[in-house]
Enzyme design. Structure first.
Site, mmCIF file in Angstrom:
data_model
loop_
_atom_site.group_PDB
_atom_site.id
_atom_site.type_symbol
_atom_site.label_atom_id
_atom_site.label_comp_id
_atom_site.label_asym_id
_atom_site.label_seq_id
_atom_site.Cartn_x
_atom_site.Cartn_y
_atom_site.Cartn_z
ATOM 1 N N SER A 227 38.305 4.971 -9.055
ATOM 2 C CA SER A 227 39.199 3.737 -9.813
ATOM 3 C C SER A 227 39.971 3.099 -8.771
ATOM 4 O O SER A 227 40.162 3.322 -7.899
ATOM 5 C CB SER A 227 39.895 4.293 -11.060
ATOM 6 O OG SER A 227 40.780 5.241 -10.323
ATOM 7 N N LYS A 228 40.526 1.979 -9.595
ATOM 8 C CA LYS A 228 41.367 1.070 -8.608
ATOM 9 C C LYS A 228 42.827 1.838 -8.241
ATOM 10 O O LYS A 228 43.341 1.382 -7.185
ATOM 11 C CB LYS A 228 41.754 -0.026 -9.563
ATOM 12 C CG LYS A 228 40.635 -1.125 -9.775
ATOM 13 C CD LYS A 228 41.243 -2.256 -10.601
ATOM 14 C CE LYS A 228 40.104 -3.260 -10.658
ATOM 15 N NZ LYS A 228 40.589 -4.383 -11.408
ATOM 16 N N ARG A 229 43.201 2.959 -9.137
ATOM 17 C CA ARG A 229 44.085 3.775 -8.315
ATOM 18 C C ARG A 229 43.926 4.363 -7.364
ATOM 19 O O ARG A 229 44.714 4.804 -6.779
ATOM 20 C CB ARG A 229 44.718 4.670 -9.767
ATOM 21 C CG ARG A 229 43.972 5.648 -9.882
ATOM 22 C CD ARG A 229 44.399 6.608 -11.221
ATOM 23 N NE ARG A 229 43.510 7.582 -11.704
ATOM 24 C CZ ARG A 229 43.638 8.749 -11.041
ATOM 25 N NH1 ARG A 229 44.346 9.101 -10.190
ATOM 26 N NH2 ARG A 229 42.541 9.660 -11.675
ATOM 27 N N HIS A 230 42.582 4.838 -7.056
ATOM 28 C CA HIS A 230 42.349 5.696 -5.744
ATOM 29 C C HIS A 230 42.006 4.504 -4.538
ATOM 30 O O HIS A 230 42.266 4.870 -3.531
ATOM 31 C CB HIS A 230 40.972 6.022 -5.857
ATOM 32 C CG HIS A 230 41.178 7.093 -6.976
ATOM 33 N ND1 HIS A 230 40.283 7.581 -8.186
ATOM 34 C CD2 HIS A 230 41.919 8.358 -6.770
ATOM 35 C CE1 HIS A 230 40.646 8.700 -8.977
ATOM 36 N NE2 HIS A 230 41.570 9.185 -8.149
ATOM 37 N N GLY A 231 41.869 3.376 -4.829
ATOM 38 C CA GLY A 231 41.472 2.259 -3.997
ATOM 39 C C GLY A 231 40.027 1.809 -4.091
ATOM 40 O O GLY A 231 39.256 1.158 -3.358
#
Length: 463
Positions: A237-241
């Protein structure tokens, strides 16, 4: 057989890191086999498919260095061809017009779910003439009544029972084709022989195989790869990159570094970690694709990129760095500053994993004068230290051999003559010349900056 692969993204405004890996695998497989790699934009969602979102995909692929063969294909522009194939499917009995209302369809879907099977339309066995005049309809595919089996190059044999697939809508009520129909027609017409994509499309492969069979078309070789996960093992997800490739460009990764990292994110060839482009093409095959989800690892990404930084040409790195620096206001960007950076690049690139780190490594060279002294740098320049630097300036002014090796000897000799440890000289000298910014050995700093700049920076401090 000529190998033809394709990358077929939906334009979302950027090239997602997972999509970039899919494109890379398809490009490498085509190049490794002397085939062609094609690009198709699946732009049937007109609300999201703008010129800007399509260009973002193209720009991402171009920066990553993935060149495709021929013109870019627009799926939306081929809608007439898709409708033509639907007519063929209706004629051979593989598709039919369904006149169920939305309410009737929902009721049928609920009943099918309760019975543990997929939806079957009652119109698959009824004549269109039974429908009231001017009744709207969709066109559905007649789902197979037998099991569907595909041989996947990654997943192995995959089988679905007949009850698992519904009567798929091929044409919506407005006459527009649906995804699974359009993909089959486009891949066939483009001559695609191998489809490498995420395993979130595995069920679609079963649906598409039925359509291929109904048209008596050859089914491409499928290779469904696991999706990329975050470091915690959860879906990326975006929080992972889960960002676009332009974000990685802005973080300072080289395109060849990102290509190499993505290659190893779900594919392997023995224990080799680092690959040149030529080595990638020579080594890549479908056998190296793994079944387990790969995890995004920024430390590994930086390590791979560092290897490519060391191999990159100094002039290219200087130009790339300069492009990054031009948006900053706290640096000196004249011709002399670029000469300093260029002459130091061979050493500085060994100390940086990304262009962002290289930015930090070169800051001591291009700090505007007078250099602002704060923190430890300011504390290092007390009155006695300034007096010592004043005497060092006199020695440096008369030093005949301005090379790194000779300057190293001069600094050591000066410390001995002053009867102090080298740190007593090096610490204030570093503060005066770099302001405390990261920098290599002082003899190197002196050699790169040159006599005039060194003396000017020392005079700034003493003044």
């Amino acid at each position: 057989m000529k190998i033809i692969t394709r990358f077929a993204p939906s334009p979302t405004g950027y090239l997602h890191i997972g999509g970039a890996r899919t494109a890379l695998f398809n490009a490498l497989f085509a190049r490794a086999n002397g085939g062609e790699f094609k690009l198709r934009i699946e732009d049937t969602d007109r609300a999201r498919s703008t010129d800007e979102t399509v260009q973002a995909i193209v720009d991402g692929l171009s920066w990553l260095g993935l060149d495709w063969d021929g013109e870019t294909v627009s799926q939306f522009a081929r809608a007439d061809r898709h409708r033509e194939i639907v007519d063929t499917l209706i004629e051979n009995g593989a598709a039919f017009r369904c006149y169920c209302t939305a309410e009737e369809t929902e009721a049928l879907r609920e009943q099918a779910f309760a019975e543990g099977r997929a939806l079957r339309s009652p119109w698959r066995d009824r004549a269109p003439s039974e429908a009231p005049a001017d009744t709207p309809f969709v066109v559905r595919f007649r789902a197979s009544d037998t099991d569907t089996v595909i041989e996947d190059a990654v997943q192995g044999q995959v089988r679905w029972g007949a009850k698992e697939f519904d009567d798929l809508v091929l044409l919506r009520g407005d006459g527009n084709p649906t995804y699974n129909l359009a993909v089959v027609v486009d891949d066939h017409d483009m001559g695609v022989t191998h489809i490498i994509r995420g395993d979130d499309h595995l069920v679609n492969a079963g649906r598409q195989a039925q359509i291929y069979n109904a048209l008596n078309w050859d089914i491409p070789v499928f290779a469904h790869i696991p999706l990329i996960h975050g470091p915690d093992g959860k879906k990326l997800s975006k929080r992972h990159g889960a960002l676009g490739v332009e974000a990685y460009r802005d973080m300072g990764y080289l395109p060849e570094g990102l290509r190499n990292y993505l290659l190893r994110l779900g594919w392997s060839k023995g224990d080799q970690e680092y690959f040149t482009d030529a080595e990638m093409i020579e080594a890549f095959d479908l056998k190296g694709l793994g079944k387990a989800p790969a995890r995004l690892d920024f430390d590994k990404m930086s390590s791979v990129n560092a290897w490519h930084m060391k191999r990159a040409e100094d002039t290219r790195l200087t130009d790339l760095l300069w492009d990054r620096l031009e948006c900053r206001e706290d640096v000196r960007l004249d011709d002399q500053a670029k000469v300093w950076v260029s002459s130091a690049m061979k050493v500085l690139k060994e100390r940086a994993a990304t262009l962002a780190e290289l930015d930090d490594q070169t800051y001591f060279l291009i700090r505007p004068r007078p250099i602002e002294l704060t923190g430890k740098a300011a504390k290092a320049l007390k009155d006695d230290a300034k007096a010592l630097l004043s005497r060092l300036a006199e020695v440096l002014r008369d030093t005949p051999d301005w090379t790194e090796a000779a300057l190293g000897e001069v600094l050591n000799a000066f410390a001995e003559a002053e009867e102090v440890g080298f740190g007593k000289v090096g610490q204030p000298l570093r503060a005066a010349l770099t302001g405390g910014a990261p920098a290599p050995d002082m003899s190197f700093v002196l050699a790169v900056l040159g006599r005039e700049e060194v003396l000017d920076r020392l005079n700034d401090v003493m003044d």
